[in-house]
Design a protein around this motif. Structure first.
Motif, short mmCIF file in Angstrom:
data_model
loop_
_atom_site.label_atom_id
_atom_site.label_comp_id
_atom_site.label_asym_id
_atom_site.label_seq_id
_atom_site.Cartn_x
_atom_site.Cartn_y
_atom_site.Cartn_z
N GLU D 151 0.86 -1.27 0.10
CA GLU D 151 -0.11 0.16 0.03
C GLU D 151 0.92 1.43 -0.03
N ILE D 152 0.40 2.37 -0.65
CA ILE D 152 1.13 3.50 -0.72
C ILE D 152 0.07 4.63 -0.04
N ILE D 153 0.60 5.27 0.96
CA ILE D 153 -0.33 6.52 1.43
C ILE D 153 0.49 7.39 1.70
N SER D 154 -0.36 8.70 2.09
CA SER D 154 0.46 10.25 2.03
C SER D 154 -0.39 11.02 2.56
N ARG D 155 0.06 12.07 2.87
CA ARG D 155 -0.57 13.36 3.58
C ARG D 155 0.13 14.58 3.12
N ILE D 156 -0.68 15.66 3.40
CA ILE D 156 0.19 16.84 3.56
C ILE D 156 0.68 17.10 4.87
N ALA D 157 1.92 17.27 4.93
CA ALA D 157 2.66 17.37 6.22
C ALA D 157 2.87 18.88 6.63
N GLY D 199 -2.22 37.88 -3.78
CA GLY D 199 -1.81 37.59 -5.02
C GLY D 199 -0.16 36.91 -4.88
N ASP D 200 -0.30 35.95 -4.03
CA ASP D 200 1.00 35.37 -3.67
C ASP D 200 0.63 33.69 -3.66
N SER D 201 1.78 32.88 -3.13
CA SER D 201 1.49 31.45 -2.94
C SER D 201 2.11 31.10 -1.77
N VAL D 202 2.15 29.83 -1.39
CA VAL D 202 2.71 29.25 -0.60
C VAL D 202 3.30 28.01 -0.69
N GLY D 203 4.49 27.28 0.02
CA GLY D 203 4.71 25.91 -0.35
C GLY D 203 4.47 25.01 0.59
N GLY D 204 5.00 23.73 0.77
CA GLY D 204 4.64 22.88 1.94
C GLY D 204 5.55 21.61 1.67
N ILE D 205 5.12 20.58 2.27
CA ILE D 205 5.67 19.25 2.44
C ILE D 205 4.83 18.36 2.44
N ILE D 206 5.07 17.15 1.66
CA ILE D 206 4.13 16.12 1.65
C ILE D 206 5.10 14.87 2.14
N PHE D 291 9.22 8.80 3.42
CA PHE D 291 10.05 9.88 2.90
C PHE D 291 8.98 11.08 3.00
N ARG D 292 9.60 12.21 2.79
CA ARG D 292 9.34 13.51 2.82
C ARG D 292 9.56 14.32 1.61
N ALA D 293 8.95 15.14 0.89
CA ALA D 293 9.36 16.13 -0.17
C ALA D 293 8.90 17.51 0.10
N ALA D 294 9.83 18.49 -0.11
CA ALA D 294 9.60 19.82 0.19
C ALA D 294 9.25 20.48 -1.12
N ARG D 323 -4.78 31.57 -14.39
CA ARG D 323 -5.63 30.86 -13.53
C ARG D 323 -4.31 30.02 -12.82
N HIS D 324 -3.74 30.27 -11.83
CA HIS D 324 -2.87 29.42 -10.90
C HIS D 324 -3.15 29.03 -9.63
N ASP D 325 -2.67 27.67 -9.26
CA ASP D 325 -2.77 27.50 -7.96
C ASP D 325 -2.06 28.23 -6.98
N PRO D 326 -2.74 28.83 -5.81
CA PRO D 326 -1.92 29.61 -4.91
C PRO D 326 -1.29 28.57 -3.95
N CYS D 327 -1.46 27.25 -4.06
CA CYS D 327 -0.58 26.31 -3.55
C CYS D 327 -0.74 24.93 -4.05
N ILE D 328 0.25 24.35 -4.73
CA ILE D 328 0.10 23.25 -5.51
C ILE D 328 0.38 22.06 -4.67
N VAL D 329 0.55 22.23 -3.42
CA VAL D 329 0.73 21.10 -2.42
C VAL D 329 -0.34 19.92 -2.28
N PRO D 330 -1.89 20.36 -2.21
CA PRO D 330 -2.80 19.61 -2.34
C PRO D 330 -2.83 18.66 -3.20
N ARG D 331 -2.70 19.20 -4.61
CA ARG D 331 -2.99 18.50 -5.94
C ARG D 331 -1.62 17.81 -6.04
N ALA D 332 -0.59 17.84 -5.31
CA ALA D 332 0.62 17.20 -5.69
C ALA D 332 0.57 15.88 -4.67
N VAL D 333 -0.50 15.69 -3.93
CA VAL D 333 -0.14 14.56 -3.00
C VAL D 333 -0.20 13.23 -3.89
#
Lengths: 355, 355, 355, 355
Positions: D151-157, D199-206, D291-294, D323-333
Motif C-alpha cells: 500500500e502507498i499512503i500520503s498526506r500534506i505534512a 496575489g501570492d502563493s505558499v509551499g509545503g511538505i508532503i 519519505f518527505r518532499a519539500a 489561473r494558477h494554484d496559490p498552493c500546489i501541495v494538495p494536488r501534488a499529493v
C-alpha cells in the motif's frame, strides 16, 4: 556505452592490448551461484593463442585474477571483476601504426575518432586480445546456463570456402579443431597453412547452437533474441555477417518451404524443421537456437599492401610484421559461444520479471 | 525495454495491430530542427499497402497525427509522439490464432510468453503494421541526416533467388519497384505473382547504403555501427540475416583480397574497394556504409500447413485466410532505410560528446 | 545496474571491503584529456582515514593503480579502470555480522537479499570504503570540469547540530577541517570527541556548490540536475536527506519571497537571490548550483545496542568493536564533491548533443 | 532520456501543456494483470484542478484514452500508452514568456537550452500539467502493488510552515484535504486563502509511506531505494528537497539515538523505531518506507516581480496573470504517491531477477 553490454546483467570490458591489464566487470549475477574455476580455465584455454601451427606463436598469460564479486567459489551478489595482466607486450612492433594505417584495421578510424590520442600499441582497445575478458564473462554465463540445463555448442562451419560436413553435436566443441568431419578439418588446416606460407590469411564461418532453451525467452521488436545476439556477436572483431536458422537461404525459399510445421513430440510442442533457428517473433520456441557468424580473414598479413601516409598524404606500401593468426576462426569459436552465453543468460534473467 | 531503441536518441514504438492506435515516441531530437511533413508522407507511402498486385489489398490510413514535440514544423526539444489510428480492423479474421498457432508466426511463442494474455488479434505487437511507426521515426531521422548532407538509399537486391543487377544509386529508391535493373524487377514481380497464385509467398534481400558519412561514427566493441544497425534491423519482422560490406563472402576470401587498400582521392583518405562496408573497428571510415538484410517469405500463406491445437494437443491443418502480402520485401525497403536512419542519427549525435 | 551511474559517461564501481581489490571503470571520457595524477592523489587524500583524532585509525593504501584508458597522462578514449588493493584487512573483526545484524547497517537486508551468500566481511559492497573508487572517478571528472572553468567547492555545514557560519568559498575546501568559521569547527570537533568518548557517534550536513556553470545543463522531468545529483549522492552511504538551494525552507516561504528575481550583471542574466540553487525546471540558470546532504551518525558504535540473533530469533545485545569513525562527515566532504563532479560532467557532455 | 524513468519498467512521458495531447507509455508491465479503470479515474481526480478554492479554476479533461497495451481490462505484455487531449488551451495568456521570463519558472533556462525553439505556451513540457500522465502511470503501478499487498499512503505534512499533527494512516489519503488533524488542515487552508488574497502563493511538505514491503527491494550504491525514489520525485515540478525516515534530523542525532534497534514481532524481524525510513544500505528492511518532499511555493503569482527583457536586456516588472494554484501541495499529493508507486514497482520487478 560501447564497451558494455546487457540489460539484466551488464558486462563491461576494459583494457588495451598493451595497457597494464585487460579485464571485465559483470554486474547483476544473482548471489549464491557456484562457479567452477577449472572449467572456466579450460574454456579460456580454447581461445588461448600459441597452441598450434594455425595460430599466432605469441603466448598470453590468460589466467584471470578475480578481484571481487565472489566469496570462495560462490557469487555474492556484487559486481564480479576479473583482470588479466598484459605481460608479453612488444610495443616496438607497432610504432608505425599511427601514420601508416593497416588496411582492414581500425588504425585510421581510431586516429580520426580519437583525434590522435588513441592507444595504438597492439591495436589498443580494438585488439582481438580483448576477447579474453569476453570469454571470462561468457564462460561464467555458460556455467550458469548449464546449471539450468541449457547447453551452448559450436563448430567451425567453414574456412576459406571449405565447409564442414555433418550435423553439429555437443562433442564437436571438445575437439582441438572443432569440426564434425575431421577430413574437412584437415582440408581447412591445409588451407590455413597455404595462406600462411603466402604471407596471407583466410576467413571462415562459425556455427553456434543453444540447446534446451525454454519457450519464451526474448521479446518482440528490438529485444528479440536475434537483436540481443547480434548486438554482442558483432562486437567480436572480424564478424561481418550473422544469420539465424536458415539465414540468407530463406530469401530463396517459399513460405511453404520455410515455415516450420508445428508438431507434438513427447507431449511437447516442437517444429518438424528449424529454419527459424528456434526464434519466432524474437522469442525462443523451444527448438535449438542456431546462428552462423561470418569472419573476415585476419587483416594483418605479411604480404605488401597499399596504404597512405596520414602525415604526408603520400601513397605507400605496408607489410605487417609481427606474430599474427593466419586464420582467427579456430580461436574465435569459444568467443562466439561466450557471446551467445551472455546474451542468452541476460534474456534468461529478464524472463523472470514477466510474471 | 524491447520496444525501445537508441542511446543518444530513444525511439519507443507502441500499439498492436488492432488496438485503438499504434505510434512512436522519439526522445532526444535537438530543438529547432525543421521537419518536412510532405516529404515524410511521401516516405511513409512507400511502405503503405494496397498499392499494387504484389502487396496486400488491405488499406491502411497511415497518416500520422503528431501529438507533441513540435511547434509548427519545428522540433521544440521535447519528446515527439505521433500516432496512427487503427481503423480498418477485421478482428473476426483472427479468432483461431490462440489455439491454432500459424507456422512461422509468433502465435505460439506469444501464447507461452504472455501466458495467454497476449493480444492475438492481427498478430498484436508482432504485426508488420508496427513498422509504420518505425518509418515515422526513421523518416524524421532521415530528414535530419539529410540536413547534415548524409543520404540513405536502398533497393531490392533479390526476391525468390532472382537478383538485381547493376550498382545501387540514389535514384533507385525513387522507383515504384526499387531495383536497378527493371528487367530483373519484372522477373521478381513474376515470381511474386507465381507464388501468390499458388497460395504461397517468397522472400528476398534488401540492400542499403548510407552515403557521405563523416569518419568516426560508431565505437569499438558493442557500440560499433554493425552492432547498432543489427540491433534495430533485426527488429523488422522477417529479417533472419544481416551482412555488412562483402558480408558472408569474406569467409571465402584471403586477407590480401579482402583488405581495402587505402588511397587518396581529392585530398581525402579513401579505400580502393569497400569490402568492409565503410566500417573498420565498428567505426565509419568515410566510405559508403553498406549492408544487406535477408527477409524470410511471408509466413501467412493460403496453402494448407501442419500445426497443432494447443488446447487438445492434436495435430491439425491450418490455412491462413485474410489479406496478406505474397512478398513483404518491396514494402520493407523503406523500413530498412528507416532503421538505418535511426541507428546512424543516434551515432551522429553520440559523436558530439567525444571532444 | 545498481553499481553503475551515468548516461553520457558511465561509472561502474566494484569490489568489497575485504575482497582482493576495489575499483572503478569510467566509460565515455573523451580522448585527449590530460589528467594530473598528483592533483588526484591530493584529492583522494582528503578522504583517506587515519589522519587525525576524529577519524578511524585504520590506514588504507588508497593509491589507485590505473590499468587502462590512458596513455601516459592522457585519456585515450577507452574505458578507464583503476583499482586499489585491499591490504589492511582484518576479517576476524567481522565474524558475527551474519547472524547478529548491526542496527543501522545493511547486515540484515543483505542477508535476506542475497539469501546468505553476501560478502559480510567488513560490510562487503556496502562499506564506506567503496567511496574510494567514487572519489577516483569524481576526482577525474572534477579535473575535466576545471579544464572547462567549472569549479566544485564544499564544506561541513553542520555536525551534531553545531552549524558552520559564514559564506562558503573556494578556499574552505583546502582546509584540513573544511568549515568557514574555525571557531564553529572547533566546537564540532569537540562534539565528535565527546561522542567518541561515549562510544557513540554523530551526524552532520555537507554543503556543496558548483560554480561557473553555463546556462542549459540538465533537462526537464527525470533528467533534471536535481534528479541526476540525487541519484548519485544517495549512493554515498549514510545520506538520508538532500535539498537544493533553499531546500526544505522553501516550504515555509511565499512565492514572492522564494522567487529569484532576474537581473542583469555584466551584461549577463543573473538572479538577485539563489533560492532555487541555480536550477530552474531541472536546468542550470548560470547561478551557483548549491545543495546540502544530511549524513546520519556512523551506525558502528561501541555502546551496547539491541539486536536479534537471526538464527535463533532471540533478542540480544551487540557492541560493535573495531576501528570506526565517530563522525563520517569530514571524510565524506570529498565524496560529495566527487558525486557532484560526476553528475555535472555527465550533464556537460550531454549538453553537446543538443545542437 | 530525460522524459523516461525506470530500469525494469520504463515510463516515458510526452506532451506539452498546449500541444495536441499529453500522455505516457509504460513498458515492461507483465501480461495478464487486471486494471481497475474506475479506481484509476478516482486516483486521477485527486490531482485534477478546479475542484475548490485553493486550486486553479482551470478545468482539465483528465480522462485518459488508452491506445494500446491492454485487451479489455487486462495487460497484454506490450507497451501501454494513454493520452489526454489538451482541450482547454488559452495560448493568448502566455505570449510574453519568451522575452520576459517569469521568476521561479523555466522560461529563461528553456530559452537558452532550446535556443529559442522551445514550446513556451503554458510552460510547455515544464508545465505541472505533465504530472497527469505521471499519475496515470503511477495509478497503474499503485494497483499492481496493491495486488501484491503493498500500500502507498500520503498526506500534506505542512503548508506555509503550518504542520499537520498525528500519525499518518491509510484513511488520511481518502480525505478531500489529506491531513490527519482537520484543525491543522483548516489553518493550512486559511494560510492558502491569505496568500491568494495577496496575489501570492505558499509551499509545503508532503509525506509518503509505502507499507507491507518485503525485505530485500533495492540495491546498494546507485540502485538504492532512496536513489530510485529521488530520481523520480525530483521530476515533480517544485520539489526542492527530499528526506527519508528521520531525514535531515539525523544530522543532529547520535548513533545510539538514530540506530533502529532490531526486535522480533510475530516471529518477524522488525525495528523498534524507524529513523532509517525502512531502508538500510539502499534495501528495504520490511518496515514502512517513509519519505518527505519539500515543495516550493507556486512561482506564478499575481504580485509584481522583477525580471529582465531578454531581447533588450532591460530591467522590468512582471505580473503573472492567468489561473494558477496559490498552493500546489494538495494536488501534488497523488503525484508523490504515483512517483513512489512507479519506483517501488520497478524495484519489485527487479527483485525477481536475483534468484
Amino acid at each position: 556505452m560501447s564497451s558494455s553490454y546487457g540489460e539484466n546483467i551488464r558486462m563491461t570490458i576494459f583494457g588495451q592490448s598493451h595497457s597494464a591489464a585487460i579485464g571485465m566487470t559483470l554486474e547483476g549475477i544473482p548471489a549464491g551461484k557456484k562457479l567452477d574455476f577449472d572449467e572456466l580455465a579450460a574454456f579460456l584455454s580454447r581461445r588461448a593463442p600459441g597452441k598450434n601451427a594455425y595460430s599466432t606463436p605469441r603466448k598470453e598469460a590468460d589466467t584471470p585474477e578475480f578481484l571481487c564479486g565472489i566469496v570462495g567459489d560462490t557469487t555474492c551478489g556484487t559486481p564480479l571483476t576479473a583482470i588479466i595482466r598484459n605481460t608479453n607486450t612488444r610495443s616496438a612492433d607497432y610504432s608505425q601504426l599511427k601514420t601508416l594505417p593497416r588496411p582492414g584495421h581500425a588504425d585510421y578510424t581510431a586516429e580520426v575518432k580519437y583525434h590522435g590520442a588513441q592507444d595504438y600499441a597492439g591495436g589498443g582497445h580494438f585488439s582481438g586480445r580483448l576477447t579474453a575478458p569476453l570469454c571470462i564473462a561468457g564462460g561464467i554465463c555458460k556455467q550458469l546456463l548449464k546449471q539450468e540445463g541449457i547447453e551452448i555448442i559450436s563448430r567451425i562451419a567453414a574456412i576459406g570456402g571449405i565447409e564442414d560436413e555433418g550435423v553439429l553435436r555437443a562433442s564437436t566443441a571438445e575437439k582441438e579443431f572443432p569440426v564434425v568431419s575431421d577430413l574437412q578439418g584437415e582440408r581447412m588446416k591445409a588451407r590455413i597453412a597455404e595462406a600462411k606460407a603466402q604471407g596471407d590469411s583466410v576467413g571462415g564461418i562459425i556455427e553456434c547452437a543453444v540447446l534446451n532453451l525454454p519457450v519464451g525467452l526474448g521479446d518482440p521488436m528490438f529485444g528479440g533474441m536475434e537483436n540481443h545476439i547480434a548486438q554482442i556477436v558483432f562486437g567480436i572483431p572480424a564478424v561481418k555477417g550473422l544469420e539465424f536458422g536458415a539465414g540468407f537461404a530463406v530469401s530463396q525459399m517459399t513460405g511453404s518451404e520455410n515455415n516450420d510445421a508445428f508438431c507434438i513430440e513427447n507431449r511437447t510442442v516442437r517444429t518438424e524443421t528449424n529454419h527459424c533457428g528456434g526464434i519466432l517473433g524474437g522469442i525462443t520456441n523451444g527448438m535449438p537456437l542456431t546462428f552462423r557468424a561470418a569472419f573476415k580473414p585476419t587483416p594483418s598479413i605479411a604480404m605488401a599492401q597499399k596504404s597512405v601516409n596520414l602525415e604526408t598524404g603520400e601513397q605507400t606500401e605496408l607489410s605487417v610484421t609481427g606474430r599474427h593468426d593466419p586464420c582467427i576462426v579456430p580461436r574465435a569459436v569459444p568467443c562466439v559461444e561466450a557471446a551467445a552465453a551472455i546474451a542468452v543468460y541476460d534474456a534468461w534473467l529478464g524472463r523472470k520479471k514477466e510474471v
